[in-house]
Every structure is written in C-alpha cells, then in structure tokens.
Design an enzyme around this catalytic site. Sequence first.
Site, PDB file in Angstrom:
ATOM      1  N   HIS A 344       0.833  -1.215   0.000  1.00  0.00           N
ATOM      2  CA  HIS A 344       0.000   0.000   0.000  1.00  0.00           C
ATOM      3  C   HIS A 344       0.859   1.253   0.000  1.00  0.00           C
ATOM      4  CE1 HIS A 344       0.821   0.371   4.338  1.00  0.00           C
ATOM      5  NE2 HIS A 344       0.469  -0.907   4.473  1.00  0.00           N
ATOM      6  N   HIS A 348      -2.274   9.065   3.875  1.00  0.00           N
ATOM      7  CA  HIS A 348      -3.354   9.821   3.220  1.00  0.00           C
ATOM      8  C   HIS A 348      -3.658  11.055   4.039  1.00  0.00           C
ATOM      9  CE1 HIS A 348      -5.755   7.965   6.428  1.00  0.00           C
ATOM     10  NE2 HIS A 348      -5.117   6.849   6.133  1.00  0.00           N
ATOM     11  N   ARG A 397       2.092  -2.944  11.082  1.00  0.00           N
ATOM     12  CA  ARG A 397       1.901  -1.589  10.551  1.00  0.00           C
ATOM     13  C   ARG A 397       1.960  -0.642  11.743  1.00  0.00           C
ATOM     14  NH1 ARG A 397      -2.213  -2.347   7.683  1.00  0.00           N
ATOM     15  NH2 ARG A 397      -3.956  -1.626   8.954  1.00  0.00           N
TER      16      ARG A 397
END
Length: 431
Positions: A344, A348, A397
């Site tokens: 990914h 954002h 993550r």
Amino acid sequence: MEHAIRRQKILDQMPAGSAFIVSASHAQNRNNDVNYRFRQRSNFFYLTEIKEENAIILLIKFLDGKEKQVVFVEPHDEFKALWQGPQLGPDGAKKILNVDEGLSLLELDESILEMLHGIKRIYYPFAEDKKLESKLREWSGKLSKGKRTESGPTEFFDANIILGEMRLFKSDYELKQMRRAAKASVDAHARAMAMSYPGINEYEIEAELLYEFTRQGCIFSGYNSIVGGGINSCVLHYEANNQLCNDGDVVLIDAGAEYNCYAADITRTFPVNGKFTNKQKSIYELVLDAQLAVIDLVKPGTEWIKLQEAAVKFLTKGLVRLNILEGQTDKLIADKSYAAFYPHLIGHWLGLDVHDAGSYKVNGQWRILEPGMVLTIEPGLYFGSTYTGDYQGIGVRIEDDILVTDKGCDILTAQLPKKVDEIESLVGSGR
Ligand SMILES: [Mn+2]
C-alpha cells in the site's frame, strides 16, 4: 461560526452567474423501520456544522455580483419530533447559520427554479448524492426548455475541487477537534494493549477500543476498527474481528475515533503475550525505523510522493538485510518486488473523512507539503497466507497522524508508545 467564513470564501471564488449546491446526508435504512445512526455528510458539515438530514445549502452569486445564501431543511414535523427529537426547522436553520433565507424542503423545486434564473454555472460535489444530481439535471432542463432568448445553466463544475482544496488546510478550530479524536484514539489503543492476553478474542479487544472512544464523546469511529491477531494481522482491511489471539501471535489494531466528525487514524502492532519473538522484533523494528525516517521528512517543501519513495527504499533495504528479498535494492524497487510485503501507500490526508478530501497532485505535479495539512504515515510489512517462509503470520503496521507545521511537524498521536520495550511493558499491564 467558522462555517460562515468558509461559505464566504467559496463565494469569493465564484464568478458572477454561478451557484454552489451541497446536500446533507439522507437517512440510510438498515432494515424495516431501523436506520443506521445518522452521520452528516462531510462536505455539508464543513459548510454548516448542522446535523439535519436531507438539507441543502445553496450559495448564489448573481449576474450583478450580488450574493445570497439559502438553507433548505425539513419543515417542522410533530411525528418526527416525537420519535427523533426536535429539528431546527427553516427559521431555526436560518438563524443558526446566519444566512439570508431558511426555507422548507417542501418549497425546494419552486424556489430553486426562481433563484437559479440566469445562473450559467452550477457547482456541486460530483458522485456524492444521486438524488441531488438528478434534481440538478431536472432543474437545469426546466430552466432551458422553451426559452428562445436565453439558456439555463450550461456548465456543471465539481465542487469537490474547491472544497477539497479548502479542507486540506486545517484551521486551529479544526485541529482542536482533531486533537480530541487523537486523544481518545491514543487512550483507546493504550487501553486495548493493556487489557490483552493470550487467548483473548479479537472482539474483546475491539470492545476496549469502543469503550474508550465512546467514553470520550466519540460516538462514531472514523472507520471500522481492524483488530487482527496472527495471520489476520496480514489482511489489510480485516474486520471480522472474531478470532482468538493465541500465545505467540502479534495483534495489529488499526482504529481511530471520530470527534465532532473529525477522524483520527492510528495503527499499532504488539505481541499478545507481551514479548516479541526475534523474528517479530526484526520486522517490527524495520517498520518502526522506516516510519521514523519518513516522519523526519514531513515538513513544508517535501513532495508527498517522496514520503512513499523513502518508505519503499527503507523497507526494501531492510528486506534484503533480513534475506527476505535477494538482489540489488534499485532493481527490487524498479520491479516492485517489495510490493509482495508492502502493498500500500505511505498514508493519506486526514480530517472530516479518514481518507480526507484534497488532491495528491496539482496540475500533474505531486503536492508539496504545507503548514496546516494533516496526513498519516503508516508503513507496514505483511507475511500472510501467500508467503510460505519463516515470517508467515507476522503483519506489522505503525501509523501516526501528523500535522505539518511552519518548521516541521507535530505528531498528534505521539503519546501512544511504539518502541519495543514500551510496547512490551504496556501489553497486559491493565489486567
Ligand atoms: Mn490510515
């Protein structure tokens, strides 16, 4: 009353003979007479900060340059008031928004045809509200039909362009809301880690998150919480959250509260028994070091894509060092070999929407970071079911919410631990 300033800022950008229309959310039916809990549409909330359903805000700049702001809301309805509580009504909405007119939605068609007379350009958010889009086509057709000397509206413009550009830069007031969301989310993650133990179900961990969100006034999450133990930590949008977290598993939590419609977005990964294995630790520290290196680049002047490029380079080098990838780093980057483990992007924009409004490119060029922007930085590595080596079942993550400041950045979620020893001492400590 920041919504009034925002509306004026839009009017200032509109040419004479144009109108700007944004609609509120409509009730979403879940089944029979039960609806989903109402959440206002972000664009409408940005311009009004009211939670009425079906409402419409209309900004007009007439051909002579005069301006008018009108809000349409549901009329008073005693039945609705009994079941759902009182509503603003046209007068209440006019007063609270300080606009020129507050009208009932029952008068929408008639009034709007009058007000749009002579208007050439209409701005509305594309692909947001099908009801509004079909109404706009109907009104425009009616305004054009049978007229010999003048036409109705001839241009539709995407209001998201203007709204996205404005929403990208957060005001002090907005940052205050975002810090509340960040605080609730930080506390929720800390609580979830503290309450975890081998054998806990993922949904029990989710319950700890939601408890803390709600306790701090966040009745919504910004998105469905991801709580994945073991191999589930490798499923990017996992949301079943119903499996046991076994001794030796890592748990990945991606969850963020929403305060007054503003979202936080945090990910942490921890060993459910409080102690990383060597393999887990080597992946964890690689992701953490990558995150810290990328956060170092968050400052005015950095191109957004440079953050992704830095993450790719850092993670690829690390994967080679751990013998997970073999070959030249440059080549592994060029042929995207890293994407099997880091599939990914680095993050954002964050705001009213968890994946917030605002374009990542301007005139074909990647956006340059500027003060007031808020973005997430969330590198990750995943060794899921399609990978068969020694690291299978490890998904890591680490994600924080970062405000770009004049000199660098401010990490809104900095209070939540992420160093290995801090995480290890936090897990299970609340039981
Ligand atoms: Mn995120």
